[in-house]
Design a protein around this motif. Structure first.
Motif, mmCIF file in Angstrom:
data_model
loop_
_atom_site.group_PDB
_atom_site.id
_atom_site.type_symbol
_atom_site.label_atom_id
_atom_site.label_comp_id
_atom_site.label_asym_id
_atom_site.label_seq_id
_atom_site.Cartn_x
_atom_site.Cartn_y
_atom_site.Cartn_z
ATOM 1 N N GLY A 1 0.815 -1.208 0.000
ATOM 2 C CA GLY A 1 0.000 0.000 0.000
ATOM 3 C C GLY A 1 0.848 1.257 0.000
ATOM 4 O O GLY A 1 0.324 2.364 -0.095
ATOM 5 N N ALA A 2 2.163 1.086 0.104
ATOM 6 C CA ALA A 2 3.070 2.239 0.122
ATOM 7 C C ALA A 2 3.026 3.022 -1.185
ATOM 8 O O ALA A 2 3.396 4.187 -1.222
ATOM 9 N N THR A 3 2.542 2.396 -2.224
ATOM 10 C CA THR A 3 2.493 3.061 -3.522
ATOM 11 C C THR A 3 1.193 3.836 -3.736
ATOM 12 O O THR A 3 1.021 4.474 -4.760
ATOM 13 N N ALA A 4 0.297 3.789 -2.765
ATOM 14 C CA ALA A 4 -1.007 4.446 -2.914
ATOM 15 C C ALA A 4 -0.869 5.943 -3.153
ATOM 16 O O ALA A 4 -1.626 6.511 -3.937
ATOM 17 N N TYR B 1 -1.494 10.807 -6.372
ATOM 18 C CA TYR B 1 -0.835 11.940 -7.028
ATOM 19 C C TYR B 1 -1.087 11.916 -8.530
ATOM 20 O O TYR B 1 -1.450 12.936 -9.125
ATOM 21 N N GLY B 2 -0.903 10.754 -9.148
ATOM 22 C CA GLY B 2 -1.122 10.633 -10.595
ATOM 23 C C GLY B 2 -2.557 10.976 -10.970
ATOM 24 O O GLY B 2 -2.793 11.682 -11.962
ATOM 25 N N GLU B 3 -3.511 10.511 -10.188
ATOM 26 C CA GLU B 3 -4.919 10.801 -10.460
ATOM 27 C C GLU B 3 -5.218 12.289 -10.288
ATOM 28 O O GLU B 3 -5.997 12.858 -11.048
ATOM 29 N N ALA B 4 -4.594 12.906 -9.295
ATOM 30 C CA ALA B 4 -4.798 14.343 -9.083
ATOM 31 C C ALA B 4 -4.279 15.148 -10.269
ATOM 32 O O ALA B 4 -4.941 16.085 -10.721
ATOM 33 N N VAL B 5 -3.126 14.772 -10.764
ATOM 34 C CA VAL B 5 -2.578 15.475 -11.928
ATOM 35 C C VAL B 5 -3.476 15.246 -13.145
ATOM 36 O O VAL B 5 -3.811 16.182 -13.875
#
Length: 135
Positions: free
Chosen positions: A36-39, A44-48
């Motif tokens: 889950g560390a990559t969540a 961040y990617g979705e926000a961008v």
């Protein structure tokens, strides 16, 4: 003849250790992904991407963004290799594949967002306290 035997033994030992090391690193990368560390990267990617209106550009960004992740996971795995044994990492993988581990993965993004909001609120309160003592 004795030197040849010693050299061959050393070469085989190096290859064995190298293979073990590669397996350890591979497992560490898997543990990083499962933990889950990559969540936060997903968030961040979705926000961008939400800020990009052109669908073609959004798809191109996602492709480039996703291409950066394997090297990041690899670097994150180095920390696992440095701080845990291979057996520890194998047990982590086993845990993250359990029902509770899967739940952690499923909820990691939501929890991250909630914690981010709590940290922002705390930071704002702390700023006032800090300013009081810095004057």
């Amino acid at each position: 003849m004795k030197n040849l035997f010693i050299a061959a033994t050393m070469l085989l030992s190096v290859q064995f250790v190298s293979a073990q090391s590669a397996d350890f690193k591979k497992d560490a990368v898997e543990a990083v992904k499962l933990s889950g560390a990559t969540a936060n990267f997903t968030v961040y990617g979705e926000a961008v991407m939400s800020q990009i209106s052109d669908e073609t550009k959004k798809a191109e960004f996602k492709k480039e963004f996703d291409a950066t992740l394997p090297s990041l996971y690899d670097k994150m795995a180095d920390s696992f290799v440095k701080n845990y044994t291979h057996d520890d990492v194998k047990k982590m993988i086993e845990f993250y594949k359990s029902p509770v581990g899967l739940k952690i993965q499923k909820n990691a993004s939501t929890i991250l967002m909630d914690q981010g909001a709590a940290m922002e609120e705390w930071g704002n309160k702390l700023q006032g306290i800090i300013m009081k003592y810095m004057q």
